[in-house]
Design an enzyme around this catalytic site. Structure first.
Site, PDB file in Angstrom:
ATOM      1  N   ALA A 241       0.815  -1.209   0.000  1.00  0.00           N
ATOM      2  CA  ALA A 241       0.000   0.000   0.000  1.00  0.00           C
ATOM      3  C   ALA A 241       0.858   1.272   0.000  1.00  0.00           C
ATOM      4  CB  ALA A 241      -0.933  -0.013   1.204  1.00  0.00           C
ATOM      5  N   HIS A 242       0.177   2.409  -0.008  1.00  0.00           N
ATOM      6  CA  HIS A 242       0.841   3.710  -0.128  1.00  0.00           C
ATOM      7  C   HIS A 242       1.755   4.013   1.065  1.00  0.00           C
ATOM      8  CE1 HIS A 242      -2.003   5.659   2.746  1.00  0.00           C
ATOM      9  NE2 HIS A 242      -2.831   4.742   2.267  1.00  0.00           N
TER      10      HIS A 242
END
Length: 343
Positions: A241-242
């Site tokens: 994820a980010h």
């Protein structure tokens, strides 16, 4: 292409025991050995196959002493497994497709530069202001967005997508379906119950010697960078994820998911289907068993298992009781009944 035992021993700095002129042109597993192939013996449980294998040459450890006569020519080396891996690497590089040039039905944007021995497969797209190094192979149906930088000796297999502004180091391999730089999962709840998308304006930075398995996705940062450090190896179908950061030489098996802003240290080994909550800090040299759920920070050198995870040794001891839980409950009920009868 054929090689003799003597030639192979020279490359591996090993010693030939048997026929130095024995020739091989391919590889095989020791239990499926065929004439003209090379195999290896590193795990003692496969020793019995050494005496029956049809493989022409077998790599063994210096410390290995056969218990009976063998027909195969042996090459003694310090580490048979690593020596065999080295030969597989040489063989793979020698036989790999040496494609170069730009095929038909490709699109290349403005201000694109690429080095020597460049290959671009059909139906691929390269955006504007892209810099590509030497010996880069981009197979058909790939997408490279604007302002992307790619180092030397990189291979992008079919269907790889690299979104805008991302940075890829040298000696990387991305397998089919890899997506680099897709939007992070960022939404803000509004008062009316709807969700507003939070623009993801960061990028992904992937350092040198990273290999990423098929259908793995790495999201761009909301701000700043999602970073995959040097030497990381990611298996198939992993979600990063980010704003995640993964430390040098960490390996992660398939179907693992890492939620946003979690930092994983270097030299970690993470099994398949592990789930990480967001905003965690995972130390260096951590070992996590498959299907574990990580919801807390983890110190250096910990070994974890379970969901929620806890110490691997404690989990192993507790598992004995898990399996006997119905028996334990029955014994407790019997003890309770006995106490009540004696009141």
């Amino acid at each position: 292409m054929k090689f003799t035992a003597e030639q192979i021993a020279g490359v591996l700095e090993g010693k030939v025991v048997g026929n130095p002129d024995a020739e091989v042109s391919s590889f095989s597993k020791i239990e499926e050995g065929k004439e003209g192939t090379l195999t290896f013996l590193a795990n003692p449980k496969y020793e019995s196959y050494l005496y029956t294998t049809k493989a022409t040459i077998t790599i063994v450890n210096n410390s290995f002493v056969p218990e009976m006569e063998v027909a195969t020519t042996m090459i003694q080396v310090e580490d048979a497994y690593m020596a065999f891996t080295k030969l597989l690497t040489f063989y793979d590089q020698a036989r790999k497709d040496k494609k170069a040039g730009i095929e038909e039905y490709t699109v290349i944007g403005n201000l694109v530069s690429y080095g020597s021995n460049f290959y671009l497969g059909s139906f691929s797209y390269i955006g504007s202001n892209v810099t590509i190094g030497n010996n880069v192979k981009i197979y058909p149906n790939c997408f490279i967005g604007d302002n992307v930088t790619i180092g030397d000796h990189v291979t992008l297999y079919s269907g790889t997508k690299i979104y805008h502004d991302c940075e890829i180091g040298s000696n990387c391999i991305f397998h089919s379906g890899v997506i680099i730089g897709s939007d992070g999962f960022g939404f803000a709840p509004d008062s009316d119950g709807t969700y507003l998308k939070i623009p993801q304006i960061g990028n992904v930075i992937i350092e040198d010697q990273v290999e990423i398995g098929a259908s793995t996705s790495i999201d761009r940062a909301t701000m700043g960078s999602t970073i995959i450090r040097k030497g990381v190896k990611l298996d198939n179908q992993i979600q990063i994820a980010h704003n995640v950061e993964i430390g040098e030489h960490t390996v992660i098996a398939a179907q693992t998911g890492v939620a946003g802003s979690t930092k994983i240290g270097k030299n970690c080994v993470i099994g398949g289907q592990v789930g990480f909550a967001g905003h965690l800090v995972i130390g260096n040299n951590v070992r996590i068993q498959a299907q574990s759920g990580i919801g807390r920070n983890v110190k250096d050198n910990e070994i974890l298992q379970g969901s929620p995870s806890f110490s691997y040794s404690d989990f192993s001891k507790s598992y004995v009781h898990f399996r006997n839980l119905s028996k334990i409950v029955a014994e407790l009920e019997a003890l309770k009944k006995s106490i009540n009868q004696n009141k």
